[in-house]
Design a protein around this motif. Structure first.
Motif, PDB file in Angstrom:
ATOM      1  N   SER A  85      -6.977  -4.003  -3.717  1.00 27.43           N
ATOM      2  CA  SER A  85      -6.029  -5.693  -3.863  1.00 27.43           C
ATOM      3  C   SER A  85      -7.065  -6.530  -5.473  1.00 27.43           C
ATOM      4  CB  SER A  85      -6.609  -6.620  -2.954  1.00 27.43           C
ATOM      5  OG  SER A  85      -5.851  -7.654  -3.332  1.00 27.43           O
ATOM      6  N   CYS A 119      -2.660   0.945  -4.500  1.00 28.32           N
ATOM      7  CA  CYS A 119      -1.874   0.041  -4.452  1.00 28.32           C
ATOM      8  C   CYS A 119      -1.140  -0.994  -5.461  1.00 28.32           C
ATOM      9  CB  CYS A 119      -3.663  -1.693  -3.993  1.00 28.32           C
ATOM     10  SG  CYS A 119      -2.424  -3.429  -4.212  1.00 28.32           S
ATOM     11  N   TRP A 159       0.544  -0.962   0.079  1.00 31.39           N
ATOM     12  CA  TRP A 159       0.371  -0.210   0.043  1.00 31.39           C
ATOM     13  C   TRP A 159       0.871   1.416   0.040  1.00 31.39           C
ATOM     14  CZ3 TRP A 159      -4.752   0.017  -1.611  1.00 31.39           C
ATOM     15  CH2 TRP A 159      -5.883  -1.593  -1.014  1.00 31.39           C
TER      16      TRP A 159
END
Length: 786
Positions: free
Chosen positions: A493, A611, A462
């Protein structure tokens, strides 16, 4: 008299060491496993029940109906709703918004750690019984720059100093004053956190998208007033969204908070199960194992009964009544169970740490706890009654005249009953073996299932600080580093996409159509890095300027549009942002295999991409991790470096299933072992009773293998009868369980044959020991036997 009974009981236990050992060990294993499972069941049933006003706490859920016939139940709600309905409805005493878990970097002086917590309203700390060790519960989160922390967190950052008033820095820029320290959160709480932050701070930081009734992004808890008309309130409350969004497809419902943990699944808008199904399953399985242990005792006790026939005959002849004999033999059964229970307790103490590790619990075998005492005593008495009642009745009904004349035979009734018990025993064992096999195959299937992209060598991080703003530079530098094959980014994700919308428009769509599409923001190289395949069109291309406003959809989404001449090149508008569909990616799983693949829309929006996804070259994972860490420290030096592999994240989806699988395995192995203990004892008894018969057969020319087959045939038939009962039952139960997965294995005939073969093989090995022993003995000695 009582002393005499106990003396006889102990003599019989020590005289028949083999049978006593088998009985006591089998019962001990059954009692131990049942005790552990019942403690786990109790712990599950007590989750979230400790809150003082739990009967008045509710979760708000949404039923969303779509024109393609689907109805989804979510627990996401609009952020403006909680404070509004608190003022509108007199039945509501308190409300609180509750975000999804958020992880932030928390710092105090030189100490910096990632911590997980929630943004909540002030009412939250008053609604729920998370007690404060320090601070005022009435004002703890009134100030938007206050923070309530756990006792563990306070110790980590401040040691023995008073934490109240201390300043914690979040994400290197925002400061919060500690206004409360929580006592340890009860282990049976479904809500766990290290800190609580004021929702007002979160709202002010994200007001542009939070302050909308059509945007569902937080959870809402209610506390109704004492004596409130819950049913009446529910009827008026269900259309609250419609009062703010005229064309909404949402109907609200409330669920008691105490039911949320165990009854969290909904189907077609109606509560349809949840963790409670697992509680029921393991409760039944624990009873299965205990019954198998009791059957062992009953079988061996009735088989041994003839050895005590003269004792019973003499007692009856001198005036003992059947009821006295019944009490005597029930007392002996109770003594055996008591000895087994002591051993079971020792086993439970030894196995408890391992059991807690498997179940992710913190259960203690605490005999100051009333439930633990009642459970243990209840198991002992119930086991003693079930195991001892039939043998006691059977023995107490012996006829003294027949016994003393030596005319007593075991009789077909007792033999038939013993065979029936063996059939029941192995039927239960076969059900457990089938269950274990199917669970193992399903777990293996889920971990190895092709989900539409290559999970191997992928790890995610992250992005912190200013990294998202400098992503292009960061990415370019990473691609020059050792071990790295490709780099991309996304808003979520790829295996945990939670955002969805029906705010889409395309040519030919009816204005009344409401179809839910998942959506995620991705980088230009997302398709290539994930190694996804295109069904139509092309991936995003950073050299194509217009791609920043274009879309890629999956096959499920393409089918929803209804175009007959292909999808690539068609116009698509999402949230009033018009672009073109440039490609269709083959369907991929972006969530658990419990659910079918849903339609998804992907687009480019750098402002939402947090992400980082890195694909390492084959065999160079360590080099790639080190490379990212080196560049990471340049861009986010204040943030600890952390990453997870995609395969590990995928496996976390099925952590609960994996735990259940381990318990299934343990119970299945235990049931087979206990069953074999019983067979070991019964085969010894059978071989002993047939010693003279086998000696005659051997003297007449029978071979040892032939005699072993003769002995094994009787039990093999019983196992096959058990298979005829256990296989259909096991197939039915596991078909129901597999129905909770959209993608699953087939049970197949091979699984049923495997379970039967295992039981048959183990039973034959068990029986063969005594059969070989007797069949191999000198026939002269056999013919002299008794």
């Amino acid at each position: 008299m009582v002393k005499n009974y106990f003396t006889i009981a102990f003599r019989n236990i020590f005289r028949n060491k083999l049978f006593s050992t088998v009985n006591i060990l089998g019962l001990a294993l059954g009692i131990c496993s049942t005790l552990l499972i019942l403690l786990w069941v109790n712990d599950e049933l007590k989750v979230d029940q400790f809150h003082r006003d739990v009967e008045r706490l509710y979760i708000v859920r949404e039923n969303q109906t779509y024109t393609d016939g689907k109805l989804f139940t979510f627990n996401s709600t609009p952020a403006p709703m909680a404070p509004f309905i608190k003022e509108k409805y007199s039945e509501i005493e308190r409300t609180s918004r509750f975000t999804w878990p958020v992880t932030h970097l928390m710092q105090f002086e030189e100490k910096a750690f990632y911590e997980e917590g929630f943004y909540v309203d002030q009412d939250f700390v008053e609604m729920f019984s998370f007690e404060l060790k320090a601070g005022n519960v009435k004002t703890a989160l009134v100030n938007k720059n206050s923070i309530v922390i756990s006792e563990k967190m306070a110790k980590k950052y401040f040691g023995d100093d008073n934490p109240l008033g201390k300043i914690i820095v979040m994400d290197t820029k925002n400061t919060f004053a500690v206004t409360g320290v929580l006592k340890p959160i009860p282990t049976n709480s479904s809500i766990r956190f290290e800190y609580l932050l004021p929702f007002q701070f979160f709202f002010d930081e994200n007001k542009s998208w939070l302050d909308e009734w059509g945007n569902n992004n937080v959870r809402t808890f209610l506390q109704l007033r004492a004596g409130a008309d819950v049913e009446g309130f529910s009827k008026r409350f269900k259309d609250e969204i419609r009062a703010h969004e005229e064309k909404t497809n949402v109907e609200l419902l409330i669920q008691p908070f105490k039911d949320g943990y165990l009854h969290g699944d909904y189907e077609n808008g109606v509560q349809s199960g949840g963790r409670i199904e697992n509680v029921k399953i393991f409760f039944v399985l624990s009873i299965f194992v205990l019954i198998i242990a009791c059957i062992n005792f009953m079988n061996l006790a009735t088989a041994q009964a003839t050895k005590r026939a003269k004792e019973v005959g003499l007692r009856k002849a001198i005036g003992a009544s059947p009821s006295q004999l019944f009490r005597q033999f029930m007392g002996e059964s109770f003594l055996t169970v008591l000895l087994a229970s002591i051993i079971a307790l020792v086993m439970a103490f030894v196995l408890m740490p391992m059991f807690n590790q498997i179940t992710s619990k913190d259960i203690a075998l605490d005999f100051s706890n009333e439930y633990v005492i009642l459970t243990f005593v209840g198991i002992v008495f119930i086991t003693a009654f079930i195991a001892g009642s039939y043998p006691a009745i059977f023995i107490s009904e012996f006829k003294p005249a027949q016994v003393l004349k030596g005319q007593l035979k075991s009789g077909s009734r007792a033999a038939t009953f013993r065979k029936a018990l063996v059939v029941v025993q192995f039927s239960l064992s076969i059900i457990l073996i089938i269950s274990t096999t199917v669970v193992f195959r399903q777990m293996s299937f889920m971990n190895n299932h092709e989900i539409g992209f290559d999970r191997n060598n992928l790890f995610t991080l992250w992005m912190e600080g200013d990294m998202p703003k400098k992503f292009e530079t960061f990415r370019a530098r990473l691609l020059q580093m050792p071990g790295i094959e490709s780099v991309t980014a996304s808003s979520q994700s790829p295996i945990q996409v939670g955002n969805s919308t029906y705010g889409l428009d395309w040519e030919g769509k009816s204005p009344d159509d409401r179809i839910l599409f998942s959506n995620m923001n991705v980088d230009f190289d997302f398709i290539q890095t994930m190694k996804m395949e295109m069904a139509e069109g092309r991936p995003f291309d950073r050299n194509q300027i217009t791609d920043s406003s274009n879309y890629i959809v999956n096959e499920k989404a393409a089918a929803k549009f209804g175009f007959k001449d292909g999808v690539a090149g068609k116009d698509l508008t999402m949230w009033e942002e018009k672009g073109k569909i440039i490609g269709v990616v083959k369907d991929f799983n972006f969530g658990s295999l419990h659910s079918e693949i849903e339609p998804i829309i992907m687009r480019i929006d750098p402002s939402w991409m947090n992400c980082l996804i890195v694909r390492a070259r084959d065999g160079q994972n360590e080099a790639a991790i080190a490379s990212v860490e080196k560049i990471w420290k340049e861009y986010a030096p204040a943030y600890p470096y952390r990453y997870t592999f995609m395969n590990q994240d995928w496996e976390k989806f099925y952590k609960d299933e994996g735990q259940r699988g381990q318990l299934f395995n343990a119970l299945a192995i235990l049931s087979i072992f206990i069953s074999c203990l019983g067979l070991f004892g019964l085969s010894a008894f059978s071989a002993e009773r047939r010693t003279k018969e086998l000696g005659i057969r051997k003297a007449l020319g029978a071979s040892v293998p032939g005699l072993v087959r003769l002995m094994g045939k009787e039990f093999a038939v019983l196992v096959m009868i058990a298979a005829c009962i256990g296989c259909p039952a096991g197939w039915y139960f596991m078909s129901y369980w597999l129905g909770t997965y959209a993608y699953r294995v087939d049970i197949g005939i091979a699984t049923l044959l495997f379970a039967t073969s295992i039981c048959l093989l183990i039973s034959m090995i068990t029986i063969s020991y005594h059969s070989l022993k007797v069949a191999s003995s000198d026939p002269v000695k056999s013919l002299r036997y008794e």
